[in-house]
Design an enzyme around this catalytic site. Sequence first.
Site, PDB file in Angstrom:
ATOM      1  N   LYS A 171       0.840  -1.205   0.000  1.00  0.00           N
ATOM      2  CA  LYS A 171       0.000   0.000   0.000  1.00  0.00           C
ATOM      3  C   LYS A 171       0.881   1.264   0.000  1.00  0.00           C
ATOM      4  CE  LYS A 171      -1.668   2.590   3.285  1.00  0.00           C
ATOM      5  NZ  LYS A 171      -1.692   3.925   2.664  1.00  0.00           N
ATOM      6  N   GLU A 244      10.922   1.388   9.473  1.00  0.00           N
ATOM      7  CA  GLU A 244      11.907   2.375   8.988  1.00  0.00           C
ATOM      8  C   GLU A 244      11.276   3.739   9.211  1.00  0.00           C
ATOM      9  OE1 GLU A 244      14.878   1.952   7.911  1.00  0.00           O
ATOM     10  OE2 GLU A 244      14.993  -0.143   7.323  1.00  0.00           O
ATOM     11  N   CYS A 278      14.402  10.716   4.875  1.00  0.00           N
ATOM     12  CA  CYS A 278      14.542  10.272   6.267  1.00  0.00           C
ATOM     13  C   CYS A 278      15.951  10.519   6.771  1.00  0.00           C
ATOM     14  CB  CYS A 278      14.175   8.798   6.376  1.00  0.00           C
ATOM     15  SG  CYS A 278      15.122   7.729   5.276  1.00  0.00           S
ATOM     16  N   GLU A 375      11.752  16.424  13.828  1.00  0.00           N
ATOM     17  CA  GLU A 375      12.142  16.125  12.456  1.00  0.00           C
ATOM     18  C   GLU A 375      11.406  17.119  11.555  1.00  0.00           C
ATOM     19  OE1 GLU A 375      10.529  12.671  10.384  1.00  0.00           O
ATOM     20  OE2 GLU A 375      12.436  12.424   9.361  1.00  0.00           O
TER      21      GLU A 375
HETATM   22  P1  NAD Z   1       3.114   8.464   7.736  1.00  0.00           P
HETATM   23  O1  NAD Z   1       3.539   7.696   8.923  1.00  0.00           O
HETATM   24  O2  NAD Z   1       2.133   9.544   7.897  1.00  0.00           O
HETATM   25  O3  NAD Z   1       2.516   7.504   6.611  1.00  0.00           O
HETATM   26  C1  NAD Z   1       3.237   6.427   6.066  1.00  0.00           C
HETATM   27  C2  NAD Z   1       2.270   5.384   5.542  1.00  0.00           C
HETATM   28  O4  NAD Z   1       1.544   4.837   6.643  1.00  0.00           O
HETATM   29  C3  NAD Z   1       1.229   5.887   4.566  1.00  0.00           C
HETATM   30  O5  NAD Z   1       1.056   4.917   3.549  1.00  0.00           O
HETATM   31  C4  NAD Z   1      -0.022   6.000   5.420  1.00  0.00           C
HETATM   32  O6  NAD Z   1      -1.236   5.900   4.693  1.00  0.00           O
HETATM   33  C5  NAD Z   1       0.151   4.820   6.352  1.00  0.00           C
HETATM   34  N1  NAD Z   1      -0.576   4.916   7.635  1.00  0.00           N
HETATM   35  C6  NAD Z   1      -1.047   6.007   8.270  1.00  0.00           C
HETATM   36  N2  NAD Z   1      -1.629   5.687   9.446  1.00  0.00           N
HETATM   37  C7  NAD Z   1      -1.497   4.349   9.568  1.00  0.00           C
HETATM   38  C8  NAD Z   1      -1.856   3.412  10.583  1.00  0.00           C
HETATM   39  N3  NAD Z   1      -2.484   3.785  11.709  1.00  0.00           N
HETATM   40  N4  NAD Z   1      -1.542   2.112  10.406  1.00  0.00           N
HETATM   41  C9  NAD Z   1      -0.874   1.709   9.292  1.00  0.00           C
HETATM   42  N5  NAD Z   1      -0.522   2.545   8.286  1.00  0.00           N
HETATM   43  C10 NAD Z   1      -0.825   3.854   8.423  1.00  0.00           C
HETATM   44  O7  NAD Z   1       4.493   9.002   7.108  1.00  0.00           O
HETATM   45  P2  NAD Z   1       4.677  10.001   5.864  1.00  0.00           P
HETATM   46  O8  NAD Z   1       4.323  11.375   6.331  1.00  0.00           O
HETATM   47  O9  NAD Z   1       4.024   9.417   4.666  1.00  0.00           O
HETATM   48  O10 NAD Z   1       6.256   9.898   5.628  1.00  0.00           O
HETATM   49  C11 NAD Z   1       7.204  10.738   6.172  1.00  0.00           C
HETATM   50  C12 NAD Z   1       7.936  10.044   7.298  1.00  0.00           C
HETATM   51  O11 NAD Z   1       8.540   8.842   6.822  1.00  0.00           O
HETATM   52  C13 NAD Z   1       9.094  10.857   7.851  1.00  0.00           C
HETATM   53  O12 NAD Z   1       9.088  10.787   9.252  1.00  0.00           O
HETATM   54  C14 NAD Z   1      10.326  10.151   7.295  1.00  0.00           C
HETATM   55  O13 NAD Z   1      11.504  10.371   8.013  1.00  0.00           O
HETATM   56  C15 NAD Z   1       9.884   8.742   7.301  1.00  0.00           C
HETATM   57  N6  NAD Z   1      10.712   7.929   6.388  1.00  0.00           N
HETATM   58  C16 NAD Z   1      11.573   6.992   6.915  1.00  0.00           C
HETATM   59  C17 NAD Z   1      12.414   6.266   6.074  1.00  0.00           C
HETATM   60  C18 NAD Z   1      13.397   5.254   6.598  1.00  0.00           C
HETATM   61  O14 NAD Z   1      13.890   4.440   5.807  1.00  0.00           O
HETATM   62  N7  NAD Z   1      13.726   5.244   7.876  1.00  0.00           N
HETATM   63  C19 NAD Z   1      12.358   6.493   4.701  1.00  0.00           C
HETATM   64  C20 NAD Z   1      11.477   7.460   4.215  1.00  0.00           C
HETATM   65  C21 NAD Z   1      10.648   8.160   5.072  1.00  0.00           C
END
Ligand code: NAD
Length: 472
Positions: A171, A244, A278, A375
Amino acid sequence: MAIRTDFSLLIGGKLEQSARHLDVIDPALGTVFARCPAADRGDLDRAVSAARGAFPAWRARPFAERAALVKQLSQRLREHQQNLAELLTREQGKPLAQSVAEIDRGAAQSDGMVGIEIPVEVIADDADKHIELRYRPLGVVGIITPWNAPVNLALGPLVSALYTGNTVVLKPSPYTPLATLKVGEILREVFPAGVVNILAGGDELGAAMTAHPHIDKISFTGSVATGKKVLASAAATLKRVTLELGGNDPAIVLDDVDAKAVAKKIFFASFVNSGQVCMAIKRIYAHENIYGELCDALVEEAKKAKVGNGLDPGTELGPVQNKMQYDKVVGIIEDTKKAGATFLAGGEIPPGPGYFLPPTLVTNIADDSRLVQEEQFGPIVPILKFTDVDDAVRRANDTRYGLSGSVWSKDVKRGSEIAARLEVGTAWVNQHRTTSAFVPFGGAKESGLGRQYSALGLKSYMEPEVVSVAKR
Ligand code: NAD
């Protein structure tokens, strides 16, 4: 311009529409440019049962056969690179050359991963006994991805799961589902029906995946806050999880560097994808002897950087990807202004359209400010002065994040010793943000759980199983 609607879900080898849809916004314009189907709970159940149905035959294939199909996938991704990259730039905002690079990197890492062997490990073998450790696939892996690098962050877990013999339900983020759905069309041509299923959908679909009784593992990339919800929900069925999560990476710049030369690299590692990475540098700690020179050199880079629509030739920094994130970063800029910090570059908020912000460099800011503690995930970075290296290490570690960090010095030995004191998953010296299929990547502290890539990462998509034989 007409709204693009040529997108489908992938369930059990079929491209499907659905009753619901997602509108996707071009962040450079702030307007909807595409619409795709959105999966509901029934679609999820069908995708999970397709993945379960495909699992026995898929796991029975030898690694070499699964590797050959992954290589076909990366070949096809390269053939479709230009179209995929244009779509990625429209939905995500990053400059076209970086979208091309994202697909390249995803394909190269996929090829790299399927060269890694997961052999049976013999623990003991003598006249009395033979004990070995084998790894078997887990079953159905649910992959949930964020919006900052949707193709690359899908391919890493996807290829890890498939190569190790699992089937997948993936997803993407509701902000950036499109390039992933197009990758689904390619996957459909390469892999047997049901082995990979792709469902666009909102946060509630992600939550349903983490609670689903027939998903065996969740590989989640996203924010710390959501990561904690994923872990809590997965606990009910004791799913395996890889998380991650976010970072607040420090870069410690020692007193012996060539400030101009390192400024170029540090600027890029801070502001690429407008800071929405990230493992971007999110705090720069500069020794007082080179502080002024480093600030000047970074400001020069910020002034040169061309901000604009990612589709325009020459654009180096695109918009912030979505309104929610834009509002968050604007809030941090405003708080930072209120706190009386010094803005060396940027800080102004353009009128729009689109979610554009200039690269912003800030000094004279307290360690407990929002900009230093949170962040930011946007184009604003603080430069903090230090005198004593031990103090810099303490401040760099004074955070709940622990994704990665770097130390910059002409003295590689000294740099490495200091890097080893950072409480992170990856500590770089004289570089930042370099990863590969062969090197484990993941977060310490609240930046995550587990590692991706390398044999260590691949094994997290498998269950270790001991076979212990009494020979007499
Ligand atoms: P987010 O946590 O808002 O969403 C990520 C995904 O999770 C989306 O697909 C979203 O629909 C889904 N989601 C939302 N609520 C959920 C729930 N309760 N249960 C399961 N899935 C759910 O993150 P974002 O704003 O899309 O991404 C940015 C963040 O991602 C930043 O904090 C960034 O640092 C992190 N990130 C980490 C890495 C890594 O490898 N460590 C890589 C890229 C981004």
